[in-house]
Design a protein around this motif. Structure first.
Motif, short mmCIF file in Angstrom:
data_model
loop_
_atom_site.label_atom_id
_atom_site.label_comp_id
_atom_site.label_asym_id
_atom_site.label_seq_id
_atom_site.Cartn_x
_atom_site.Cartn_y
_atom_site.Cartn_z
N ALA A 16 9.46 4.51 -1.42
CA ALA A 16 9.48 3.72 -0.18
C ALA A 16 8.98 2.31 -0.40
N TRP A 17 7.98 2.16 -1.25
CA TRP A 17 7.34 0.87 -1.46
C TRP A 17 7.28 0.59 -2.97
N LYS A 18 8.18 -0.24 -3.44
CA LYS A 18 8.23 -0.55 -4.87
C LYS A 18 7.01 -1.34 -5.31
N ASN A 19 6.56 -2.24 -4.44
CA ASN A 19 5.46 -3.13 -4.79
C ASN A 19 4.40 -3.07 -3.70
N GLU A 20 3.16 -2.94 -4.12
CA GLU A 20 2.07 -2.80 -3.14
C GLU A 20 1.94 -4.01 -2.23
N ALA A 21 1.86 -5.21 -2.83
CA ALA A 21 1.62 -6.42 -2.04
C ALA A 21 2.85 -6.84 -1.23
N ILE A 22 4.04 -6.69 -1.84
CA ILE A 22 5.26 -7.17 -1.20
C ILE A 22 5.81 -6.18 -0.18
N ASP A 23 5.64 -4.88 -0.47
CA ASP A 23 6.26 -3.85 0.37
C ASP A 23 5.25 -3.07 1.23
N PHE A 24 4.22 -2.52 0.58
CA PHE A 24 3.34 -1.61 1.32
C PHE A 24 2.42 -2.35 2.30
N THR A 25 1.79 -3.41 1.85
CA THR A 25 0.85 -4.12 2.73
C THR A 25 1.53 -4.65 4.00
N PRO A 26 2.69 -5.30 3.90
CA PRO A 26 3.37 -5.72 5.14
C PRO A 26 3.74 -4.54 6.05
N TRP A 27 4.14 -3.42 5.46
CA TRP A 27 4.46 -2.23 6.27
C TRP A 27 3.22 -1.76 7.02
N LEU A 28 2.10 -1.63 6.32
CA LEU A 28 0.88 -1.14 6.95
C LEU A 28 0.39 -2.09 8.03
N ALA A 29 0.60 -3.39 7.83
CA ALA A 29 0.11 -4.40 8.78
C ALA A 29 0.89 -4.43 10.08
N GLU A 30 2.03 -3.72 10.16
CA GLU A 30 2.75 -3.64 11.42
C GLU A 30 1.91 -2.87 12.44
N GLN A 31 1.94 -3.31 13.69
CA GLN A 31 1.03 -2.76 14.70
C GLN A 31 1.19 -1.25 14.88
N GLU A 32 2.42 -0.77 14.82
CA GLU A 32 2.66 0.67 14.97
C GLU A 32 1.94 1.47 13.90
N GLN A 76 -4.05 0.87 -2.48
CA GLN A 76 -3.62 1.19 -3.83
C GLN A 76 -2.50 2.22 -3.76
N LEU A 77 -1.39 1.95 -4.40
CA LEU A 77 -0.30 2.93 -4.45
C LEU A 77 -0.42 3.78 -5.71
N GLU A 78 -1.65 4.14 -6.03
CA GLU A 78 -1.93 4.92 -7.23
C GLU A 78 -3.32 5.52 -7.07
N LYS A 79 -3.79 6.22 -8.10
CA LYS A 79 -5.13 6.79 -8.06
C LYS A 79 -6.16 5.67 -8.08
N THR A 80 -7.29 5.88 -7.40
CA THR A 80 -8.32 4.85 -7.28
C THR A 80 -8.93 4.48 -8.62
N ASP A 81 -9.44 3.24 -8.69
CA ASP A 81 -10.10 2.77 -9.91
C ASP A 81 -11.38 2.02 -9.55
#
Length: 314
Positions: A16-32, A76-81
């Motif tokens: 669903a999200w190839k890139n954390e900063a480009i794809d996941f963060t904008p998705w999560l920042a949507e109000q819904e 993080q789209l992976e295990k924590t570090d």
């Protein structure tokens, strides 16, 4: 009757999200999606302030606010570090955040232990959350995200420690105030009153969450003035503008409530308030407390019902 049931399949986050900063963060920042995260964690409404918020030479994934102040979210789209563990502490200190949310595909047990340690050994108003995100799919259906809470603050334990410290140095008046608010919370729970209560403290006011940053539904028990109060406390950065926006709808608000209010711009203060007062209050008269609780909860519920939808629109 036989039913056709599909198979629930867990899929990789990268589908669903190839890139954390480009794809996941904008998705999560949507109000819904912020609303879904807030509901999972039992928080008030999360309002986006900024994505990629700069803190010195670093960049915080998401800065939000809720009804109690700043909230930071690191992804993080992976295990924590260890790097991200250090980052969330750095970012929290950089913005003075009270809630720190770390979202990852999975959490190492060392990081779970670290966050639990921080929750157990910090003050009541500093809270750390660990949230794992998963993606699920049935057949060819759309991918469905799921938030799972791994770590959250033990509010009762932290509040208990803070309360014990306060009580140890409290005056008889403060102890009576603490008992009054503690009994009020018990009354609210017994009567299933829908109010977003907070932890009782030895002071003359008690706050209820409204789910909107900068706005609080406050109860007051003023012994000096011998009066109870229910008030909308307004303290966002543009508090005067918000007050005037509400005041422009004064007739509508008072008509909905069924009574007139005390509109206080408080020109010498940053905050403003809109209040209803009940005279002839005696804190020491514990026989009257149930009637005081009834008055507070009845009018507090009406304030919440009338003001909450309006403050979401101004």
């Amino acid at each position: 009757m036989q039913r056709n049931l599909g198979n629930l399949r867990k899929i990789s986050l990268r589908e669903a999200w190839k890139n954390e900063a480009i794809d996941f963060t904008p998705w999560l920042a949507e109000q819904e999606n912020l609303n879904s995260l807030a509901d999972t964690l039992g928080l008030g409404e999360l309002e986006l302030v900024q994505r990629e918020y700069p803190i010195g030479d670093f960049s915080l994934d998401i800065l939000c606010t809720d009804d109690q102040g700043e909230v930071i979210i690191e992804n993080q789209l992976e295990k924590t570090d260890h790097t991200h563990l250090g980052q969330i502490i750095t970012y929290a200190s950089g913005v003075g955040a009270k809630k720190i949310i770390w979202i990852a595909e999975s959490f190492r047990r060392e990081h779970v232990a670290a966050l639990e340690f921080l929750n157990q050994n910090t003050t009541e108003d500093l809270n750390f959350f660990a949230v794992e995100i998963e993606l699920w799919q049935i057949g060819d259906s759309p991918m469905a995200p799921s938030f799972n809470v791994v770590v959250k603050p033990n509010g009762w334990a932290k509040a208990g420690r803070e309360q014990a410290r306060a009580v140890s140095s409290a005056t008889p008046l403060k102890l009576l105030q603490l008992k009054f608010w503690t009994d009020l919370v018990a009354y609210i729970e017994k009567h299933k009153v829908n109010l977003g209560t907070t932890e009782p403290k030895p002071q003359h006011w008690f706050n209820n969450r409204l789910g909107k940053s900068g706005f609080v539904l406050a109860f007051t028990a003023n012994s000096r003035a011998s009066r109870l109060g229910v008030e909308l406390y307004i303290d966002p950065p543009d508090s005067k503008e918000k007050f005037r926006a509400l005041e422009s709808r004064k007739a509508e608000i008072e008509d909905a409530l069924g009574y007139e209010l005390d509109w206080q711009l408080l020109p010498d203060s940053h905050a403003c308030r809109i209040a209803l007062f009940k005279p002839d209050f005696e804190l020491e008269d514990e026989v009257q407390w149930p009637s005081y609780f009834e008055w507070l909860t009845k009018n507090g519920s009406k304030f919440q019902e009338v003001f909450k939808p309006i403050i979401r629109t101004i």
